[in-house]
Design a protein around this motif. Sequence first.
Motif, PDB file in Angstrom:
ATOM      1  N   THR A 262       7.079  -0.941  -3.011  1.00  0.00           N
ATOM      2  CA  THR A 262       6.121   0.105  -3.654  1.00  0.00           C
ATOM      3  C   THR A 262       6.560   0.665  -4.853  1.00  0.00           C
TER       4      THR A 262
ATOM      5  N   THR B  96       1.483   2.091  -7.462  1.00  0.00           N
ATOM      6  CA  THR B  96       0.715   1.380  -6.347  1.00  0.00           C
ATOM      7  C   THR B  96      -0.163   2.341  -5.928  1.00  0.00           C
TER       8      THR B  96
ATOM      9  N   GLY C 140      -3.559  -0.842  -2.094  1.00  0.00           N
ATOM     10  CA  GLY C 140      -2.285  -1.340  -2.164  1.00  0.00           C
ATOM     11  C   GLY C 140      -1.493  -0.327  -1.006  1.00  0.00           C
TER      12      GLY C 140
ATOM     13  N   THR D 194       4.293   6.196  -3.493  1.00  0.00           N
ATOM     14  CA  THR D 194       3.040   5.700  -4.229  1.00  0.00           C
ATOM     15  C   THR D 194       1.908   6.905  -4.785  1.00  0.00           C
TER      16      THR D 194
END
Length: 303
Positions: free
Chosen positions: A212, A216, A220, A240
């Motif tokens: 990641t 992201t 995702g 993320t």
Amino acid sequence: MTSTTSSPALDAVALVEEIADLVRENYVFPDVARQLADLLQRRSAEDSYRTESAEELAEAVTADLRSVNGDLHLGLKYHAVPVPPERGAAVLAAVRREFDTFLNGVPRVELLDGGVAVLEIGPKLFPLDWAAQPLTAALSLVAPARGLILDLRRNTGGDPNTVAFVCAYLLDGRTHLNTMVSPKDEVGAQSWTPSFVPGARFGGSKPLYVLTSGDTFSGGEELAYDLQQLKRAEVVGEVTRGGAHPREGWTLHPHLELGVPIARAVNPVSGTNWEGVGVRPDVPCDAGEALDRALELALARLA
């Protein structure tokens, strides 16, 4: 940059009023929806949105929409290329262009040292009716690998059905991934992996790592979060972006699309989701170093 001369004149006051109504009627959190609608109407009355530029209006309205709870799925998006008027069509048209450009969403499949494969899925988890065939080919190709690294560092979202489809190749048996809860659906729609997938499965026991980055996002993130919460994979890389709310889109002008989150994901393991906090890696490191770090971990485990 202003909208093209072939587009209708921009009536900012009328557009903002329509946006306020759509947010009030559809946003996943009704109390916040009322706050946001009132804010937009108050700002409009103060002449805060006076502009003839669709792009400038999108920036101003989006800033206000995200000012209460920072929901990154909520916003007014400017499209330089005119988009279709049908509900949801604006994003779909843009996503289709990406699908055709990035090898149908599977830009990298490679065998690394020690029989460990890397599979990149991006820049989106495209709609399943488009993506099933290329994903089946890629996931079947890596199925015999001793370990797998799933690269989601450039993945910025996509279809929850495609998330479930990918998970089915990486798990054993049908698995409950999450429940989508909305004000209009008291029961909530559950997301499960399909019981059958075409092609060969990597399965639920071999080493699996998910990469990641700070880019992201959305679908995702869901793929990384689902596998992490199920203890199926270790997440390696960066925290993320933190967007967990599925959205719907309304084209309000040839160059403007309103995105409104209509539900929230509830993971059956954690009882919550990654909204606002992101998916936190099990092995934190810079995104640029994540592949090498995951490969080290995989080889050590296989040894």
